[in-house]
Scaffold this active site. Structure first.
Site, PDB file in Angstrom:
ATOM      1  N   ASP A  91       0.666  -1.129   0.154  1.00  0.00           N
ATOM      2  CA  ASP A  91       0.054   0.011   0.036  1.00  0.00           C
ATOM      3  C   ASP A  91       0.878   1.036  -0.245  1.00  0.00           C
ATOM      4  O   ASP A  91       0.545   2.244   0.473  1.00  0.00           O
ATOM      5  CB  ASP A  91      -0.961  -0.193   1.162  1.00  0.00           C
ATOM      6  CG  ASP A  91      -2.054   1.016   1.318  1.00  0.00           C
ATOM      7  OD1 ASP A  91      -2.354   1.400   2.277  1.00  0.00           O
ATOM      8  OD2 ASP A  91      -2.280   1.454  -0.060  1.00  0.00           O
ATOM      9  N   LYS A 134       2.353   2.569  -6.262  1.00  0.00           N
ATOM     10  CA  LYS A 134       2.246   1.661  -7.325  1.00  0.00           C
ATOM     11  C   LYS A 134       3.555   1.243  -8.203  1.00  0.00           C
ATOM     12  O   LYS A 134       3.805  -0.079  -8.388  1.00  0.00           O
ATOM     13  CB  LYS A 134       1.083   2.199  -8.028  1.00  0.00           C
ATOM     14  CG  LYS A 134       1.154   3.660  -8.902  1.00  0.00           C
ATOM     15  CD  LYS A 134       0.191   4.017  -9.345  1.00  0.00           C
ATOM     16  CE  LYS A 134       0.179   5.495  -9.850  1.00  0.00           C
ATOM     17  NZ  LYS A 134       1.023   5.536 -11.327  1.00  0.00           N
ATOM     18  N   ASP A 173      -3.403  -2.885  -2.315  1.00  0.00           N
ATOM     19  CA  ASP A 173      -4.319  -2.133  -2.325  1.00  0.00           C
ATOM     20  C   ASP A 173      -3.967  -1.054  -3.688  1.00  0.00           C
ATOM     21  O   ASP A 173      -3.136  -1.147  -4.575  1.00  0.00           O
ATOM     22  CB  ASP A 173      -4.403  -0.926  -1.195  1.00  0.00           C
ATOM     23  CG  ASP A 173      -5.395  -0.140  -1.170  1.00  0.00           C
ATOM     24  OD1 ASP A 173      -5.066   0.937  -0.724  1.00  0.00           O
ATOM     25  OD2 ASP A 173      -6.334  -0.383  -1.697  1.00  0.00           O
ATOM     26  N   ASN A 174      -5.215  -0.565  -4.283  1.00  0.00           N
ATOM     27  CA  ASN A 174      -5.176   0.420  -5.134  1.00  0.00           C
ATOM     28  C   ASN A 174      -4.960  -0.083  -6.721  1.00  0.00           C
ATOM     29  O   ASN A 174      -4.194   0.465  -7.494  1.00  0.00           O
ATOM     30  CB  ASN A 174      -4.132   1.606  -4.928  1.00  0.00           C
ATOM     31  CG  ASN A 174      -4.508   2.143  -3.697  1.00  0.00           C
ATOM     32  OD1 ASN A 174      -3.654   1.983  -2.729  1.00  0.00           O
ATOM     33  ND2 ASN A 174      -5.759   2.975  -3.324  1.00  0.00           N
ATOM     34  N   GLU A 212     -11.591   4.326  -1.063  1.00  0.00           N
ATOM     35  CA  GLU A 212     -11.678   4.726   0.212  1.00  0.00           C
ATOM     36  C   GLU A 212     -12.537   6.190  -0.032  1.00  0.00           C
ATOM     37  O   GLU A 212     -12.156   7.001  -0.561  1.00  0.00           O
ATOM     38  CB  GLU A 212     -10.583   4.995   0.956  1.00  0.00           C
ATOM     39  CG  GLU A 212      -9.515   5.775   0.477  1.00  0.00           C
ATOM     40  CD  GLU A 212      -8.256   4.897  -0.186  1.00  0.00           C
ATOM     41  OE1 GLU A 212      -8.740   3.975  -0.619  1.00  0.00           O
ATOM     42  OE2 GLU A 212      -7.051   5.564  -0.348  1.00  0.00           O
TER      43      GLU A 212
HETATM   44  C1  LIG Z   1      -3.645  10.051  -3.413  1.00  0.00           C
HETATM   45  C2  LIG Z   1      -4.693   9.433  -3.944  1.00  0.00           C
HETATM   46  C3  LIG Z   1      -5.823  10.258  -4.763  1.00  0.00           C
HETATM   47  C4  LIG Z   1      -6.830   9.449  -5.274  1.00  0.00           C
HETATM   48  C5  LIG Z   1      -8.147   9.929  -6.143  1.00  0.00           C
HETATM   49  O1  LIG Z   1      -8.326   9.368  -7.175  1.00  0.00           O
HETATM   50  N1  LIG Z   1      -8.768  10.947  -5.603  1.00  0.00           N
HETATM   51  C6  LIG Z   1      -9.976  11.328  -6.163  1.00  0.00           C
HETATM   52  C7  LIG Z   1     -11.213  11.216  -5.347  1.00  0.00           C
HETATM   53  N2  LIG Z   1     -10.752  12.305  -4.359  1.00  0.00           N
HETATM   54  C8  LIG Z   1     -11.965  12.362  -3.173  1.00  0.00           C
HETATM   55  C9  LIG Z   1      -9.591  11.979  -3.596  1.00  0.00           C
HETATM   56  C10 LIG Z   1      -8.428  11.735  -4.505  1.00  0.00           C
HETATM   57  S1  LIG Z   1      -6.698   7.795  -4.837  1.00  0.00           S
HETATM   58  C11 LIG Z   1      -5.098   8.197  -4.053  1.00  0.00           C
HETATM   59  C12 LIG Z   1      -4.244   7.330  -3.500  1.00  0.00           C
HETATM   60  C13 LIG Z   1      -5.103   6.102  -2.635  1.00  0.00           C
HETATM   61  C14 LIG Z   1      -4.320   5.285  -1.756  1.00  0.00           C
HETATM   62  O2  LIG Z   1      -5.059   4.176  -1.208  1.00  0.00           O
HETATM   63  C15 LIG Z   1      -2.925   5.185  -1.991  1.00  0.00           C
HETATM   64  N3  LIG Z   1      -2.810   4.332  -1.227  1.00  0.00           N
HETATM   65  C16 LIG Z   1      -1.163   4.058  -1.063  1.00  0.00           C
HETATM   66  N4  LIG Z   1      -0.336   4.870  -1.923  1.00  0.00           N
HETATM   67  C17 LIG Z   1      -0.884   5.957  -2.392  1.00  0.00           C
HETATM   68  O3  LIG Z   1      -0.229   7.025  -3.072  1.00  0.00           O
HETATM   69  C18 LIG Z   1      -2.188   6.033  -2.614  1.00  0.00           C
HETATM   70  C19 LIG Z   1      -2.810   7.178  -3.195  1.00  0.00           C
HETATM   71 MG   LIG Z   2      -3.881   2.600  -0.511  1.00  0.00          MG
END
Ligand SMILES: Cc1cc(C(=O)N2CCN(C)CC2)sc1-c1cc(O)c2nc[nH]c(=O)c2c1
Ligand SMILES: [Mg+2]
Length: 214
Positions: free
Chosen positions: A141, A144, A169-170, A199
């Site tokens: 996590d 990527k 994750d992701n 999330e």
């Molecule tokens: C920083 C980020 C922005 C995201 C997104 O699509 N967004 C649109 C919707 N808005 C609401 C939020 C922002 S998703 C995400 C993310 C999520 C994880 O779980 C991560 N886990 C580990 N390491 C990561 O770099 C990591 C990045």
């Molecule tokens: Mg994550």
């Protein structure tokens, strides 16, 4: 200069959770990130999948790559059997400092070791540093673009054994296409995708579970 998002998350835990109660720490973070300020915790929906895989594996030695504020460290450590341990790796010292406080607030500091630094440098030192043979469970996590190189490094360092479970994750959002190709086309892994949501949002995301076959 103002506070950071991790600092505000810690404040929300100290205000709304009960010291020594991991579930209340999880709920306080989920409430804060869903209703006040989004943050990149694995979250409550994918968290339930993480919980179920953990309960199935019941790891003695677990590794997490990417601690952030410690939300998934708390989720993992709260389900570990006595004497089982979690090692969690965080590159960013400011994140690690907050995670240490959130993990301690949950009362799980004796089960969790936070290691600061780049996963690429730390993975090869794990055996000698922690006197461990291999991991039963790995939660990816962090970043990527490190999923494939770090998985290969874990293989090369003999840190995976027959039956070790990797959970990533992701894999959809932000997305880890090279990792999916690597584990899905590899005879040494048995993979399956758990569809869920990014999330605290309605966007698709999911977890890839891959069993190392040795
Ligand atoms: C920083 C980020 C922005 C995201 C997104 O699509 N967004 C649109 C919707 N808005 C609401 C939020 C922002 S998703 C995400 C993310 C999520 C994880 O779980 C991560 N886990 C580990 N390491 C990561 O770099 C990591 C990045
Ligand atoms: Mg994550």
């Amino acid at each position: 200069t103002g506070s950071s998002r991790p600092q505000r998350m810690l404040k929300a835990v100290q205000k709304n959770a009960t010291k020594g109660d991991p579930q209340s720490v999880i709920s306080a973070i989920d409430y804060y990130c869903r209703h006040k300020e989004w943050a990149m915790n694995v979250g409550d929906e994918k968290g339930l999948i993480l919980d179920s895989v953990l309960t199935e594996v019941n790891p003695s030695m677990a590794l997490e790559l990417g601690t952030y504020c410690g939300y998934s460290s708390v989720r993992i450590a709260r389900l570990l059997s006595p004497n089982s341990k979690l090692i969690t790796v965080e590159f960013n010292p400011a994140f690690a400092a907050i995670a240490r406080q959130i993990i301690a607030y949950a009362g799980l500091q004796d089960k969790v070791t936070i290691v600061e630094g780049p996963s690429a440098d730390l993975i090869p030192k794990m055996k000698e540093r922690f006197g461990l043979k291999s991991f039963d469970f790995v939660f990816l996590d962090h970043w990527k673009d490190r999923y494939v190189p770090d998985t290969k490094l874990l293989e090369e360092c003999g840190l995976l054994k027959k039956g070790t479970v990797l959970l990533a994750d992701n894999v959809i959002c932000p997305g880890a296409p090279e990792y999916l190709k690597y584990v899905r086309n590899n005879p040494r892994y048995e993979s399956r995708y758990y569809k869920s949501y990014l999330e605290y949002t309605k966007a698709e995301d999911g977890l890839e579970k891959s069993v190392f076959l040795g």
